[in-house]
Design an enzyme around this catalytic site. Structure first.
Site, PDB file in Angstrom:
ATOM      1  N   LYS A 173      -3.846   5.804   8.582  1.00  0.00           N
ATOM      2  CA  LYS A 173      -2.674   6.670   8.396  1.00  0.00           C
ATOM      3  C   LYS A 173      -3.029   8.118   8.700  1.00  0.00           C
ATOM      4  O   LYS A 173      -4.072   8.611   8.285  1.00  0.00           O
ATOM      5  CB  LYS A 173      -2.162   6.579   6.948  1.00  0.00           C
ATOM      6  N   HIS A 231      -7.048   0.602  -0.709  1.00  0.00           N
ATOM      7  CA  HIS A 231      -6.324   1.816  -0.314  1.00  0.00           C
ATOM      8  C   HIS A 231      -6.564   2.990  -1.272  1.00  0.00           C
ATOM      9  O   HIS A 231      -6.871   4.109  -0.851  1.00  0.00           O
ATOM     10  CB  HIS A 231      -4.812   1.564  -0.255  1.00  0.00           C
TER      11      HIS A 231
HETATM   12  C1  BG6 Z   1      -0.701  -3.563   2.004  1.00  0.00           C
HETATM   13  C2  BG6 Z   1      -0.386  -4.323   0.746  1.00  0.00           C
HETATM   14  O1  BG6 Z   1      -2.091  -3.546   2.232  1.00  0.00           O
HETATM   15  O2  BG6 Z   1      -0.230  -2.239   1.889  1.00  0.00           O
HETATM   16  C3  BG6 Z   1       1.103  -4.272   0.436  1.00  0.00           C
HETATM   17  O3  BG6 Z   1      -0.798  -5.674   0.896  1.00  0.00           O
HETATM   18  C4  BG6 Z   1       1.596  -2.843   0.433  1.00  0.00           C
HETATM   19  O4  BG6 Z   1       1.376  -4.902  -0.812  1.00  0.00           O
HETATM   20  C5  BG6 Z   1       1.174  -2.146   1.715  1.00  0.00           C
HETATM   21  O5  BG6 Z   1       3.010  -2.866   0.332  1.00  0.00           O
HETATM   22  C6  BG6 Z   1       1.540  -0.667   1.715  1.00  0.00           C
HETATM   23  O6  BG6 Z   1       1.247  -0.121   2.946  1.00  0.00           O
HETATM   24  P1  BG6 Z   1       2.190   0.953   3.622  1.00  0.00           P
HETATM   25  O7  BG6 Z   1       1.537   1.283   4.916  1.00  0.00           O
HETATM   26  O8  BG6 Z   1       3.528   0.298   3.795  1.00  0.00           O
HETATM   27  O9  BG6 Z   1       2.248   2.106   2.688  1.00  0.00           O
END
Ligand code: BG6
Length: 481
Positions: A173, A231
């Protein structure tokens, strides 16, 4: 193979699956459109499909995810090959070797369940497809510390660490990369980011949607495995780590890994788990499921730089907004000269999704008579364009051999060590109403460092938390009690 060498073929296992549909085809189209994928593209799966069916699937994927670029799609169709075969059958890999032709450095993307990593890597080696190759694997990497270590051992029987690209799409990101750039391309922030000046840190990842048809996957992971182990810890490591010696991938990952090593193993007494009401009625979810869809966790970093600073993280599904933001609260001035100045008004906030925004909170004087002020938020940086889609960015980096934005073995294992003691049902599970800010029990976790500050998906952010847990109906007992 040195990690800087460019790949000359792209193979993706799980070509007919969900990840290919949602992420890989759009990323391939983006790379083709930018002229970065002039090589054979080979999909592998066991679906009894033809190449034409895979091409149709690719078009459907693009129509649903960002639209079809006809020129790039025509190139995709021309370069795409399809091998239909069982991952346990050596003939599948003989066919793959033949399809690779003269390619010397294929990239193998394992968009398949981790239980297949072992058989597939062994078969790649036996067929000669692993020679000079690299692999890309998805998160979550393992299920806990022991399984992650076992997975690393399995993969390393065939691929050296420099050839393993572990995807955590948060690192792809724009806003997360901006965190690294902002900290180390400027001098003024660094001295402020330490226990001398920082009172507390909060990181919230809120999502309005639920498990969205992924009940089976979610039942196996829950929120802590799904987004905290990876994350959230990646964001914290980039925010809190010491300056890397260089901008190269190993220096950056050395700093991130050193920070993770200093993060104390989470204590179940400092974790609140929640489950939104209605979760157990979702498809593929067990009726009495104890899986969390929300978690609030207090982290401690045992280092000279961060000792004593509470670092509170909150993640959850079916919350009021979809937004991720991290707020660093600075200590108030040593003397309160003005009665109405808010002590918690000094902060640095980074909105990570949606969009990128960096703001600074401060007390300013309200125009007019007397010395009266208000809490203001100064926008330091705002970016409307979200950059390349994370998968396009990461796949491009993996093809080019750049490991910077991929999680290294030691980082992944440290992250599992940190969450290890709070996995499963170690902490009680509380229900919360969909659309609320989670179980009220999470407020108590913050104590005098509260309340939680809720991110605002609209630009500008917010200092005052909108009515949240305090106004939600109090739940008397934990789920399942
Ligand atoms: C993913 C998870 O890794 O990341 C999901 O498995 C989550 O549950 C998603 O919704 C969120 O990613 P982003 O890019 O949509 O913020």
């Amino acid at each position: 193979m040195t990690p800087t060498q460019a790949a000359d073929a792209l193979v993706f296992f799980g070509a007919t699956g969900d990840l290919a549909y949602k992420q890989i085809f759009p990323a391939l189209q983006g790379l083709l459109a930018r002229g970065l994928l002039d090589m054979p593209i080979i999909g592998v799966a066991k679906s009894g499909w033809t190449l034409a069916q895979l091409q149709d699937r690719a078009r459907a994927s693009l129509q649903e995810h960002g639209g079809v670029n006809e020129a790039a799609f025509a190139r995709l169709c021309a370069q795409l090959q399809y091998i239909d075969g069982d991952y346990h059958d050596p003939a599948t890999f003989t066919a793959l070797r033949a399809a690779l032709g003269p390619a010397q450095h294929p990239l193998h993307y394992l968009a398949i369940p981790p239980s297949l990593f072992g058989p597939v890597t062994q078969a790649l080696a036996a067929s000669g497809c692993a020679q000079g190759a690299r692999i890309v694997v998805e998160k979550p990497f393992g299920h806990d510390l022991a399984s992650a270590q076992a997975l690393n051992r399995t993969i390393h029987q065939v691929f050296s660490e420099a050839s393993v690209f572990r995807i955590d799409h948060y690192l792809g990101k724009e806003a997360v990369q901006n965190l690294l750039y902002l900290r180390f391309a400027n001098g003024f922030l660094e001295p402020l980011l330490s226990r001398d000046h920082v009172q507390a840190i909060q990181l919230t990842m809120a999502e309005t949607f639920g498990v969205a048809g992924r009940g089976r996957f979610y039942e196996e992971v829950g929120a802590i495995r799904d987004v905290v182990q990876n994350h959230m810890l990646q964001v914290l490591s980039l925010l809190l780590m010491d300056a890397p010696a260089h901008a190269d991938h190993d220096a950056i990952r050395d700093s991130a890994a050193a920070l993770l090593r200093a993060v104390r193993t989470l204590n179940p007494g400092e974790v609140v788990r929640g489950q939104y009401q209605g979760y157990t009625q979702e498809p593929d979810v067990a009726p009495g499921s104890q899986v969390e869809t929300y978690a609030a966790l207090r982290f401690h970093v045992d280092s000279w730089r961060w000792a004593g600073v509470p670092i509170d993280v909150r993640v959850g599904k079916r919350l009021p907004v979809t937004a991720t933001a991290v707020t660093v609260f600075f200590k108030p001035p040593p003397q309160q000269m003005f009665g109405d100045a808010r002590p918690s008004a000094n902060f640095l906030r980074l909105h990570l999704t949606p969009g990128v925004q960096v703001t600074l909170g401060l007390n300013t004087k309200r125009p007019g008579a007397g010395l009266h002020g208000e809490a203001d938020e100064l926008v330091l940086h705002r970016q409307h364009w979200d950059g390349l889609a994370p998968y396009e960015r990461l796949l491009g980096d993996a093809l080019a051999g750049d490991l910077t934005l991929f999680a290294r073995e030691d980082e992944v294992e440290e992250a599992w060590r940190i969450v290890q003691d709070v996995l499963g049902s170690a902490a009680p599970l509380w229900p919360y109403a969909p659309g609320s800010w989670g179980p009220p029990q999470a407020d108590a976790l913050l104590g005098p460092d509260g309340p939680w500050v809720n991110p605002d998906p609209a630009e500008g952010g917010t200092l005052d938390p909108p009515p949240g847990p305090a106004s939600a109906p109090r739940q008397a007992s934990a789920v399942g009690e």
